[in-house]
Write a protein that holds these residues in place. Sequence first.
Motif, PDB file in Angstrom:
ATOM      1  N   UNK A  85      -1.317  72.491 113.450  1.00  0.00           N
ATOM      2  CA  UNK A  85      -1.634  72.277 112.044  1.00  0.00           C
ATOM      3  C   UNK A  85      -0.450  71.805 111.227  1.00  0.00           C
ATOM      4  N   UNK A  86       0.518  71.180 111.855  1.00  0.00           N
ATOM      5  CA  UNK A  86       1.727  70.745 111.170  1.00  0.00           C
ATOM      6  C   UNK A  86       1.837  69.223 111.048  1.00  0.00           C
ATOM      7  N   UNK A  87       0.794  68.509 111.396  1.00  0.00           N
ATOM      8  CA  UNK A  87       0.851  67.051 111.378  1.00  0.00           C
ATOM      9  C   UNK A  87       0.550  66.558 109.976  1.00  0.00           C
ATOM     10  N   UNK A  88       1.431  65.724 109.407  1.00  0.00           N
ATOM     11  CA  UNK A  88       1.334  65.301 108.013  1.00  0.00           C
ATOM     12  C   UNK A  88       0.054  64.548 107.691  1.00  0.00           C
ATOM     13  N   UNK A  89      -0.295  63.539 108.479  1.00  0.00           N
ATOM     14  CA  UNK A  89      -1.488  62.760 108.166  1.00  0.00           C
ATOM     15  C   UNK A  89      -2.716  63.652 108.217  1.00  0.00           C
ATOM     16  N   UNK A  90      -2.729  64.597 109.151  1.00  0.00           N
ATOM     17  CA  UNK A  90      -3.834  65.533 109.255  1.00  0.00           C
ATOM     18  C   UNK A  90      -3.927  66.400 108.001  1.00  0.00           C
ATOM     19  N   UNK A  91      -2.790  66.896 107.522  1.00  0.00           N
ATOM     20  CA  UNK A  91      -2.802  67.741 106.334  1.00  0.00           C
ATOM     21  C   UNK A  91      -3.248  66.973 105.106  1.00  0.00           C
ATOM     22  N   UNK A 128       0.918  59.171  96.770  1.00  0.00           N
ATOM     23  CA  UNK A 128       2.379  59.001  96.801  1.00  0.00           C
ATOM     24  C   UNK A 128       2.986  59.840  97.916  1.00  0.00           C
ATOM     25  N   UNK A 129       2.497  61.067  98.065  1.00  0.00           N
ATOM     26  CA  UNK A 129       3.007  61.947  99.124  1.00  0.00           C
ATOM     27  C   UNK A 129       2.679  61.369 100.497  1.00  0.00           C
ATOM     28  N   UNK A 130       1.477  60.811 100.651  1.00  0.00           N
ATOM     29  CA  UNK A 130       1.079  60.228 101.929  1.00  0.00           C
ATOM     30  C   UNK A 130       1.929  59.016 102.280  1.00  0.00           C
ATOM     31  N   UNK A 131       2.387  58.291 101.265  1.00  0.00           N
ATOM     32  CA  UNK A 131       3.218  57.103 101.489  1.00  0.00           C
ATOM     33  C   UNK A 131       4.707  57.442 101.493  1.00  0.00           C
ATOM     34  N   UNK A 132       5.038  58.723 101.429  1.00  0.00           N
ATOM     35  CA  UNK A 132       6.427  59.198 101.413  1.00  0.00           C
ATOM     36  C   UNK A 132       7.212  58.625 100.235  1.00  0.00           C
ATOM     37  N   UNK A 133       6.578  58.578  99.068  1.00  0.00           N
ATOM     38  CA  UNK A 133       7.233  58.120  97.849  1.00  0.00           C
ATOM     39  C   UNK A 133       7.564  59.326  96.973  1.00  0.00           C
ATOM     40  N   UNK A 134       8.640  59.251  96.183  1.00  0.00           N
ATOM     41  CA  UNK A 134       8.994  60.382  95.321  1.00  0.00           C
ATOM     42  C   UNK A 134       7.940  60.587  94.229  1.00  0.00           C
ATOM     43  N   UNK A 168      -5.939  53.630  94.964  1.00  0.00           N
ATOM     44  CA  UNK A 168      -5.980  52.976  96.269  1.00  0.00           C
ATOM     45  C   UNK A 168      -4.547  52.761  96.739  1.00  0.00           C
ATOM     46  N   UNK A 169      -4.389  52.552  98.040  1.00  0.00           N
ATOM     47  CA  UNK A 169      -3.069  52.272  98.607  1.00  0.00           C
ATOM     48  C   UNK A 169      -3.091  50.850  99.142  1.00  0.00           C
ATOM     49  N   UNK A 170      -2.230  50.004  98.589  1.00  0.00           N
ATOM     50  CA  UNK A 170      -2.095  48.618  99.030  1.00  0.00           C
ATOM     51  C   UNK A 170      -0.642  48.333  99.334  1.00  0.00           C
ATOM     52  N   UNK A 171      -0.384  47.844 100.515  1.00  0.00           N
ATOM     53  CA  UNK A 171       0.979  47.496 100.891  1.00  0.00           C
ATOM     54  C   UNK A 171       1.899  48.700 100.938  1.00  0.00           C
ATOM     55  N   UNK A 172       1.349  49.869 101.238  1.00  0.00           N
ATOM     56  CA  UNK A 172       2.151  51.083 101.338  1.00  0.00           C
ATOM     57  C   UNK A 172       2.494  51.706  99.994  1.00  0.00           C
ATOM     58  N   UNK A 173       1.852  51.237  98.909  1.00  0.00           N
ATOM     59  CA  UNK A 173       2.125  51.788  97.580  1.00  0.00           C
ATOM     60  C   UNK A 173       0.800  52.122  96.902  1.00  0.00           C
ATOM     61  N   UNK A 174       0.723  53.271  96.240  1.00  0.00           N
ATOM     62  CA  UNK A 174      -0.506  53.612  95.527  1.00  0.00           C
ATOM     63  C   UNK A 174      -0.636  52.816  94.234  1.00  0.00           C
ATOM     64  N   UNK A 175      -1.885  52.449  93.897  1.00  0.00           N
ATOM     65  CA  UNK A 175      -2.165  51.700  92.673  1.00  0.00           C
ATOM     66  C   UNK A 175      -3.413  52.255  92.024  1.00  0.00           C
ATOM     67  N   UNK A 176      -3.510  52.069  90.722  1.00  0.00           N
ATOM     68  CA  UNK A 176      -4.724  52.394  89.996  1.00  0.00           C
ATOM     69  C   UNK A 176      -5.628  51.177  90.023  1.00  0.00           C
ATOM     70  N   UNK A 177      -6.850  51.366  90.441  1.00  0.00           N
ATOM     71  CA  UNK A 177      -7.821  50.268  90.514  1.00  0.00           C
ATOM     72  C   UNK A 177      -8.911  50.556  89.494  1.00  0.00           C
ATOM     73  N   UNK A 178      -9.172  49.605  88.602  1.00  0.00           N
ATOM     74  CA  UNK A 178     -10.199  49.761  87.565  1.00  0.00           C
ATOM     75  C   UNK A 178     -11.474  49.073  88.004  1.00  0.00           C
ATOM     76  N   UNK A 179     -12.601  49.733  87.692  1.00  0.00           N
ATOM     77  CA  UNK A 179     -13.899  49.145  88.002  1.00  0.00           C
ATOM     78  C   UNK A 179     -14.779  49.281  86.772  1.00  0.00           C
TER      79      UNK A 179
END
Length: 183
Positions: A85-91, A128-134, A168-179
């Motif tokens: 239970x220590x795998x990051x993507x799983x958590x 951001x945490x999933x992409x390892x961003x501060x 959403x995550x595009x190019x390894x960075x999270x973005x706000x997507x408006x609809x």
Amino acid sequence: MGLPEDIAQLEKDLRELIIRYEQYFCGIEKREPLLLLEAAERTCRRYQNVNITNSMYKFKYNSLVATLSVHRQKWSRINRLIEEGKYNRDRFKMSLHQREGAEKSSKRTPKSGGAGVEKIYQDYLAACSACNLPVDHLSKDKIAAAIERQKPAIMEKYRCSDIEFAVIVEGGKPRLKARPVRS
């Protein structure tokens, strides 16, 4: 099959195996690709005790065997981390499922306002945490300000009554997507 064909097949199987394991660890594939791993290992064992005289084939074979060995060690380590239970993507995936379950149980669908900004903020932090961003520079107020700054222009452009925002995550960075929400 001869040695050149077996080496080409091993290279192809190894590429496919790497892709399948990545899909397995991301949760796309439900089962570990053990049959493909077995086929690749069988090909490696076939030429283990054979003297390969052509130096090009010998080098190619040895590099493929080494690549398989390195990846096999990596995959066994990741499997062990998943079991513990220590795998990051799983958590990350587990926290998303828990959040979705909590939302379904509360039976609310926030579009905008305080509750919607809170959800978008939490999703943005998780991405951001999933992409390892501060995440220390982020605040709910900054997200709310960005939403309010974009909302009037988007509503005017699409001539709609409301806007839904998603992370959403595009190019390894999270973005706000408006609809736009049509009324």
